[in-house]
Design a protein around this motif. Sequence first.
Motif, PDB file in Angstrom:
ATOM      1  N   UNK B 190       0.838  -1.197   0.000  1.00 13.42           N
ATOM      2  CA  UNK B 190       0.000   0.000   0.000  1.00 13.42           C
ATOM      3  C   UNK B 190       0.876   1.250   0.000  1.00 13.42           C
ATOM      4  N   UNK B 191       1.916   1.176   0.843  1.00  7.74           N
ATOM      5  CA  UNK B 191       2.802   2.342   0.943  1.00  7.74           C
ATOM      6  C   UNK B 191       3.483   2.647  -0.374  1.00  7.74           C
ATOM      7  N   UNK B 192       4.079   1.605  -0.965  1.00  8.30           N
ATOM      8  CA  UNK B 192       4.808   1.821  -2.217  1.00  8.30           C
ATOM      9  C   UNK B 192       3.858   2.305  -3.311  1.00  8.30           C
ATOM     10  N   UNK B 193       2.678   1.653  -3.373  1.00  9.37           N
ATOM     11  CA  UNK B 193       1.673   2.036  -4.376  1.00  9.37           C
ATOM     12  C   UNK B 193       1.274   3.491  -4.219  1.00  9.37           C
ATOM     13  N   UNK B 194       1.011   3.875  -2.953  1.00 13.72           N
ATOM     14  CA  UNK B 194       0.611   5.270  -2.728  1.00 13.72           C
ATOM     15  C   UNK B 194       1.720   6.204  -3.194  1.00 13.72           C
ATOM     16  N   UNK B 195       2.953   5.819  -2.855  1.00 10.76           N
ATOM     17  CA  UNK B 195       4.096   6.648  -3.271  1.00 10.76           C
ATOM     18  C   UNK B 195       4.131   6.789  -4.781  1.00 10.76           C
ATOM     19  N   UNK B 196       3.950   5.648  -5.472  1.00 11.87           N
ATOM     20  CA  UNK B 196       3.970   5.680  -6.937  1.00 11.87           C
ATOM     21  C   UNK B 196       2.894   6.601  -7.488  1.00 11.87           C
ATOM     22  N   UNK B 197       1.681   6.442  -6.889  1.00 10.39           N
ATOM     23  CA  UNK B 197       0.570   7.276  -7.362  1.00 10.39           C
ATOM     24  C   UNK B 197       0.901   8.746  -7.161  1.00 10.39           C
ATOM     25  N   UNK B 198       1.485   9.049  -5.993  1.00  6.91           N
ATOM     26  CA  UNK B 198       1.837  10.449  -5.720  1.00  6.91           C
ATOM     27  C   UNK B 198       2.859  10.941  -6.756  1.00  6.91           C
ATOM     28  N   UNK B 199       3.847  10.081  -7.039  1.00  6.85           N
ATOM     29  CA  UNK B 199       4.868  10.478  -8.020  1.00  6.85           C
ATOM     30  C   UNK B 199       4.233  10.726  -9.389  1.00  6.85           C
ATOM     31  N   UNK B 200       3.349   9.792  -9.783  1.00  8.32           N
ATOM     32  CA  UNK B 200       2.667   9.954 -11.075  1.00  8.32           C
ATOM     33  C   UNK B 200       1.847  11.233 -11.090  1.00  8.32           C
ATOM     34  N   UNK B 201       1.153  11.475  -9.968  1.00  3.48           N
ATOM     35  CA  UNK B 201       0.332  12.689  -9.895  1.00  3.48           C
ATOM     36  C   UNK B 201       1.223  13.919 -10.039  1.00  3.48           C
ATOM     37  N   UNK B 202       2.405  13.871  -9.386  1.00  2.00           N
ATOM     38  CA  UNK B 202       3.311  15.018  -9.475  1.00  2.00           C
ATOM     39  C   UNK B 202       3.769  15.236 -10.922  1.00  2.00           C
ATOM     40  N   UNK B 203       4.131  14.136 -11.575  1.00  2.00           N
ATOM     41  CA  UNK B 203       4.568  14.255 -12.975  1.00  2.00           C
ATOM     42  C   UNK B 203       3.437  14.823 -13.825  1.00  2.00           C
ATOM     43  N   UNK B 204       2.225  14.323 -13.531  1.00  2.00           N
ATOM     44  CA  UNK B 204       1.054  14.771 -14.275  1.00  2.00           C
ATOM     45  C   UNK B 204       0.855  16.270 -14.074  1.00  2.00           C
ATOM     46  N   UNK B 205       0.955  16.691 -12.806  1.00  2.00           N
ATOM     47  CA  UNK B 205       0.763  18.118 -12.512  1.00  2.00           C
ATOM     48  C   UNK B 205       1.811  18.937 -13.254  1.00  2.00           C
ATOM     49  N   UNK B 206       3.029  18.418 -13.257  1.00  2.00           N
ATOM     50  CA  UNK B 206       4.105  19.135 -13.928  1.00  2.00           C
ATOM     51  C   UNK B 206       3.806  19.266 -15.427  1.00  2.00           C
ATOM     52  N   UNK B 207       3.348  18.146 -15.984  1.00  2.00           N
ATOM     53  CA  UNK B 207       3.028  18.157 -17.412  1.00  2.00           C
ATOM     54  C   UNK B 207       1.908  19.153 -17.714  1.00  2.00           C
ATOM     55  N   UNK B 208       0.865  19.096 -16.849  1.00  2.00           N
ATOM     56  CA  UNK B 208      -0.285  19.974 -17.069  1.00  2.00           C
ATOM     57  C   UNK B 208       0.156  21.430 -16.975  1.00  2.00           C
ATOM     58  N   UNK B 209       1.013  21.706 -15.971  1.00  2.00           N
ATOM     59  CA  UNK B 209       1.461  23.089 -15.813  1.00  2.00           C
ATOM     60  C   UNK B 209       2.298  23.518 -16.999  1.00  2.00           C
ATOM     61  N   UNK B 210       3.112  22.582 -17.495  1.00  2.00           N
ATOM     62  CA  UNK B 210       3.939  22.939 -18.628  1.00  2.00           C
ATOM     63  C   UNK B 210       3.060  23.220 -19.850  1.00  2.00           C
TER      64      UNK B 210
END
Lengths: 146, 508
Positions: B190-210
């Motif tokens: 659960x922990x690793x998965x949540x971390x991954x999701x957070x990382x993906x969300x961050x990348x997504x946010x970065x992409x959206x902002x770009x």
Amino acid sequence: MTQPVTIIMVEDDEGHARLIERNIRRSGVNNEIVSFTTGTDAMRHLFGADGSGLVQKGNALLILLDLNLPDMTGIDILKQIKENKYLKASPVVVLTTTDDSQEIKRCYELGCNVYITKPVNYENFANAIRQLGLFFSVIQVPPAAP
Amino acid sequence: MTAEGQRRRAFWQILLFAAGLFVLTAISAGSVYLVNKAREDSKWVIHTIEAQNQINALLLEIRRAESTARGYLLTRRSDFKADHDKAVAAIVPALDRLTRLTGDNPQQRKSIETLSSAIETRLGQFAQEMEFIRQDQPEKAAALVSELASADTTAAIAEVATGMLREEERLFRLRTVNSDRSQTLAASMTGIGSGLVVVLALISIWLVRRSARVRDEAEARLRDANLNLEAVVDERTADLREANDEIQRFAYIVSHDLRSPLVNIMGFTSELEELGGDIFRRIGSLSHAPAEGAPLAPAGPGEIALEGADKQLQEDFSEALGFIKSSIAKMDRLISAILNLTREGRREFQPVKVDTRELIEAIVTTLAHQAAEAQAEIHVEPLPALVSDRLALEQIFSNLIDNAIKYLKPRVPGEIRIRGRTKLGYAIFEVSDNGRGIDPKDHQRIFDLFRRAGTQDKPGQGIGLAHVRALVRRLGGTMSVSSELNTGSTFTITLPIAWNVSNRNRDR
């Protein structure tokens, strides 16, 4: 004894000048006609070398003016004549091809006494000039200023 | 921003989204699996504890049966007997439960078999003891008890039970470790998965902002481009206006200056004509003089008839002069037309509210005479009112109606109709007739200056329609014609309903 009136004709087209002169003569007017083909020459004659108009002091003049001159517009000449104290009393007849109502209005505003459009139809043209000649024969030019 | 970059960004975003979705699904599935596993493991732990409890309870019941049997033997009190019976009765169900609980483990099952046979023996011995006591042979019973104490049945039971307990203890430890591992796994997953999701969300946010930044830049560029475009359009419009003014001035000056020599040509031609008259009179008088035998009085105004070659000369002379004069007259008309057109082009328009129908009916009234001569009927249908230059409208419609009357078919009663309607802020007028019509190949030509079409049997300079079209254009409208030869013509004029001078001034 009154001095004979001199007709000053400012007309760049020599043909027009000749036609006008001929028709004036035909109407029986024998006054001296002095012709100029450029505005500059006419101005020099009217205002003298110093431009004051003093040379014409005491001369009775009648001025026939074409508006389209190669070196200046007749309107400028008209304006200066009407602003000069020695010349402003002399009658000015504007005789030109322009029949633009704005231009006609402007000439009268500047003090032109008669405005005549040169008709292409020669009958009318000759008539107009002859009538102008008749007009000259009865017109009273103010006595020369002392 | 290139299309390639856009596609790449979109691809990455979709990929990220898919990855996030995949990770989430994997985590969910893994979690469900691991939680189930942990529950299973916990169940087994509990199962082991239960089994241990059951072994202990069984042993307890056997001890209880033993001790109560002894108590009864010593005291003969019936309550010991009752307790013993209860304990003996409890042994078999306890054994059965234990058998059920440990049924999953083959090793334990073997131990159970040993145990149950030992217990069976023991139960038989209890029954024998009780039997001796009942028969009032306590010494026999005591002997049996002491014999039994030394015998290995009890020891065997204890040994087997201890073995079973040890086995259960081992299982307990094993299963506890298993359970712990499952839970840790679930937690870490659960922990690793949540971390991954957070990382993906961050990348997504970065992409959206770009991409938002790229879009903002593009918008800014677009705005700049628009402003630039407007400036360019203004510049071009100014250029065009200047060119147009230049043409107007040019046309005015040319037509004006063309007139001046024309006055001379006409003037001297007339002079020549007069001279010619004088010359031919003189010729006439000279040729007549000998015949009459007396010198002629100075040439009078009367015409003297010429003869022969002289007459021919005079006729040729007059004919030449006639051509010159008619050409001059024509040229004068053309020059006047150009002058009028340019003057019209320079006139300032005044937009006023115009009741078009009233205006056109007034025109029809002034043309009534021509219409009657041509046997034409003019029908004016209801027309939309508009805001425009009144004089220009008058010129437009009187030209069109005049043309319609002028070019009717001979000997066919004319019918001229003026219709109007509005559409999208424009008023559309139609002037139709049943006249001679215009060949489609001449439709463009009739709008050109000095050009006419069809049989040239009517006077005209070829100016009217050119003038009308110039006026319509200046009023912000368009004009077209549809016509076939011999079937009549329809001229359509589209004018803005509310033409305003500010538009015009901006255009000037």
